[in-house]
Structure formats: C-alpha cells, structure tokens
Design a protein around this motif. Structure first.
Motif, PDB file in Angstrom:
ATOM      1  N   UNK A 155       0.780  -1.223   0.000  1.00  0.00           N
ATOM      2  CA  UNK A 155       0.000   0.000   0.000  1.00  0.00           C
ATOM      3  C   UNK A 155       0.817   1.280   0.000  1.00  0.00           C
ATOM      4  N   UNK A 156       1.966   1.251  -0.652  1.00  0.00           N
ATOM      5  CA  UNK A 156       2.814   2.438  -0.697  1.00  0.00           C
ATOM      6  C   UNK A 156       3.775   2.567   0.476  1.00  0.00           C
ATOM      7  N   UNK A 157       3.644   1.692   1.472  1.00  0.00           N
ATOM      8  CA  UNK A 157       4.516   1.723   2.642  1.00  0.00           C
ATOM      9  C   UNK A 157       5.652   0.700   2.486  1.00  0.00           C
ATOM     10  N   UNK A 158       6.814   1.059   2.987  1.00  0.00           N
ATOM     11  CA  UNK A 158       7.921   0.125   3.132  1.00  0.00           C
ATOM     12  C   UNK A 158       8.116  -0.121   4.623  1.00  0.00           C
ATOM     13  N   UNK A 212      10.258  14.396  -4.324  1.00  0.00           N
ATOM     14  CA  UNK A 212      11.461  13.841  -3.705  1.00  0.00           C
ATOM     15  C   UNK A 212      11.342  13.690  -2.189  1.00  0.00           C
ATOM     16  N   UNK A 213      10.159  13.900  -1.640  1.00  0.00           N
ATOM     17  CA  UNK A 213       9.970  13.851  -0.192  1.00  0.00           C
ATOM     18  C   UNK A 213       9.622  12.441   0.276  1.00  0.00           C
ATOM     19  N   UNK A 214      10.033  12.140   1.490  1.00  0.00           N
ATOM     20  CA  UNK A 214       9.751  10.837   2.080  1.00  0.00           C
ATOM     21  C   UNK A 214       9.506  10.997   3.579  1.00  0.00           C
ATOM     22  N   UNK A 215       8.501  10.288   4.067  1.00  0.00           N
ATOM     23  CA  UNK A 215       8.189  10.258   5.494  1.00  0.00           C
ATOM     24  C   UNK A 215       8.684   8.939   6.079  1.00  0.00           C
ATOM     25  N   UNK A 216       9.222   8.975   7.286  1.00  0.00           N
ATOM     26  CA  UNK A 216       9.601   7.730   7.934  1.00  0.00           C
ATOM     27  C   UNK A 216       9.450   7.852   9.443  1.00  0.00           C
ATOM     28  N   UNK A 217       9.296   6.696  10.084  1.00  0.00           N
ATOM     29  CA  UNK A 217       9.182   6.635  11.539  1.00  0.00           C
ATOM     30  C   UNK A 217       9.805   5.337  12.003  1.00  0.00           C
ATOM     31  N   UNK A 218      10.370   5.365  13.200  1.00  0.00           N
ATOM     32  CA  UNK A 218      11.026   4.175  13.745  1.00  0.00           C
ATOM     33  C   UNK A 218      10.755   4.076  15.236  1.00  0.00           C
TER      34      UNK A 218
END
Length: 252
Positions: A155-158, A212-218
């Motif tokens: 769904x577009x998420x990695x 060119x933007x990317x969102x991430x969380x950990x």
C-alpha cells in the motif's frame, strides 16, 4: 536535553537511516531532512527531552554516509558487501545533568572504527555483522553486532522490522556503567561492569510523500542485561527510542 548530550541524540538519529537493501536500485544521491527523537536514558535522574536534529545521508557507488556512520565498500559481489567504517558512539553522560551522578567523572561520547559485512538475500532480507573498537580510547572497548532486517512493501509503505544482538566488552560496559572506587559514596557503591549482550527489536516504516519527499518513523527497544542493570547508576531494564522524520532527495 543539554547540548552536551547532543551527540547521544544524534547517534539515535543514525538508527533512522534505511538499510542498503531498502534502496536496491537507488543511484548515488544525497538525502537531507529533519528528525524528531524521543528516547529514554538508562541513568538515574536524567530525563532526555524531545530533540529535533538534522538527517544527512549519502549513498555512493563505493562510499556512504548514513547518519553518523560513514564507510567504504571494498568488496561488492551480488548481495554481499564488505568494508571499513567510522561511527560516532553517543553513549555516556555529563555528571552535571543528574544529582545522583554528582562527583562522577563525565563519560564521553567517542568514535568507533570497524568493519562490516552484509548479505542481501532476495525475498528473505539482509543480514549484517560488524566489529568495532573505540578509536579514541575513551573506554578502550570493543563491540560486535549481528542483525537481521526484513523488507516488506504494501500500500505504498515500506516496512523494515529488524532484530539485533550487540556484544560489548567489559572495558566498554565498565566505562559507561561502572563506578570507580574514588567515585563511590554512600548510596552509590563501587561497581565494575562486565562484558554483556544487548538484544534489540525495532521497526522502521517509510512512505513517499510525492516528488522527492519521504516520510519515515522508527520505534525500537533495547533490553539492558544484568551486567548493566546491576549498576547503581541505572534504574531501568530497557531503552526505548521513537523517532519521526522527513527526508528530501537532492538531485544527482
């Protein structure tokens, strides 16, 4: 958080960078952005506040910069890579940040030098092994790590769940968690640390935001072994780190 603890927070920022196999077809490029980091301190009476720090990443054909680790790939064969690296170690404390640590010498951040090997197996994930030593001789210790990272897309998420096991030598554990004889007082007895194993479980998720933007969380949790929790300086049995960030891929 005081400026003197900034290296520890920046070391946590390193954990947000994507493993190599998350960008299997990426061309050499720079990525810049911001990270908001919240993590626990294992030391008594030290509270680490939310901190916003920069993210800088470079992926070249042979060289890379991922957070505070920089390295060179000397051997590359299919999914196998091997090479040396330098990495900032953000452990430690400023004794002035906690009443309980008054009279202790500061435990300083350092610079590790080591080698790392990784194996990327399609549809299985990436395995990595590394060995590093304290290049500035702050602790005079060594660290070895084994890790596994899976790669899932939907769904577009990695999604990259990971497991890691780190071993630290007695010198390193003693430097960061020990109490020397001349630092001992009533309620803070002398303590000598021993070599220890630190298991960690984490999950990193990323999603393109357009262009060119990317969102991430950990989110990650490391369990502290008895060699650490038995120290009078420590008042918890684990460390949790949560961070959220955005990155922008610069034009090649």
């Amino acid at each position: 958080m005081t400026p003197r603890l900034l290296p520890a927070a920046l070391a946590a920022a390193l954990l947000a960078t994507l493993p190599a196999h998350a960008q299997e077809n990426a061309q050499p490029r720079w990525t810049v952005g911001l990270l908001a980091i919240e993590r626990d301190s294992p030391y008594r009476q030290i509270d680490e506040d939310l901190l916003v720090v920069p993210l800088v990443r470079f992926e070249g054909e042979r060289a890379y910069l991922r957070g505070l680790r920089g390295g060179i790939v000397l051997v590359e064969d299919g999914g196998f890579e091997f090479g040396p690296f330098l990495q900032v170690r953000g452990d430690g404390y400023d004794a002035g940040d906690s009443p309980y640590l008054a009279g202790m010498d500061d435990r300083k951040f350092s610079l590790d030098a080591g080698v790392a090997a990784s194996w990327r197996i399609p549809r299985v994930g990436q395995f990595e092994a590394s060995l590093a030593t304290d290049a500035l001789d702050r602790s005079g210790g060594q660290e070895a790590e084994l890790s596994y990272t899976a790669l899932l897309r939907a769904g577009g998420w990695t999604v990259l769940p990971s497991l890691a096991l780190r071993w630290q030598s007695a010198d390193m554990v003693d430097y960061y968690y020990g109490v020397r004889a001349d630092e001992a007082i009533v309620g803070r007895p002398a303590y000598a640390g021993d070599s220890a194993l630190f298991p960690e479980l984490a999950v990193l998720v990323t999603r393109p935001l357009g262009g060119r933007w990317q969102l991430f969380a950990r989110a990650g949790h490391s369990w502290l072994p008895s060699e650490v929790t038995d120290s009078p300086l420590v008042d918890q049995d684990g460390r949790t780190t949560v961070l959220v960030g955005v990155g922008y891929a610069l034009a090649d």
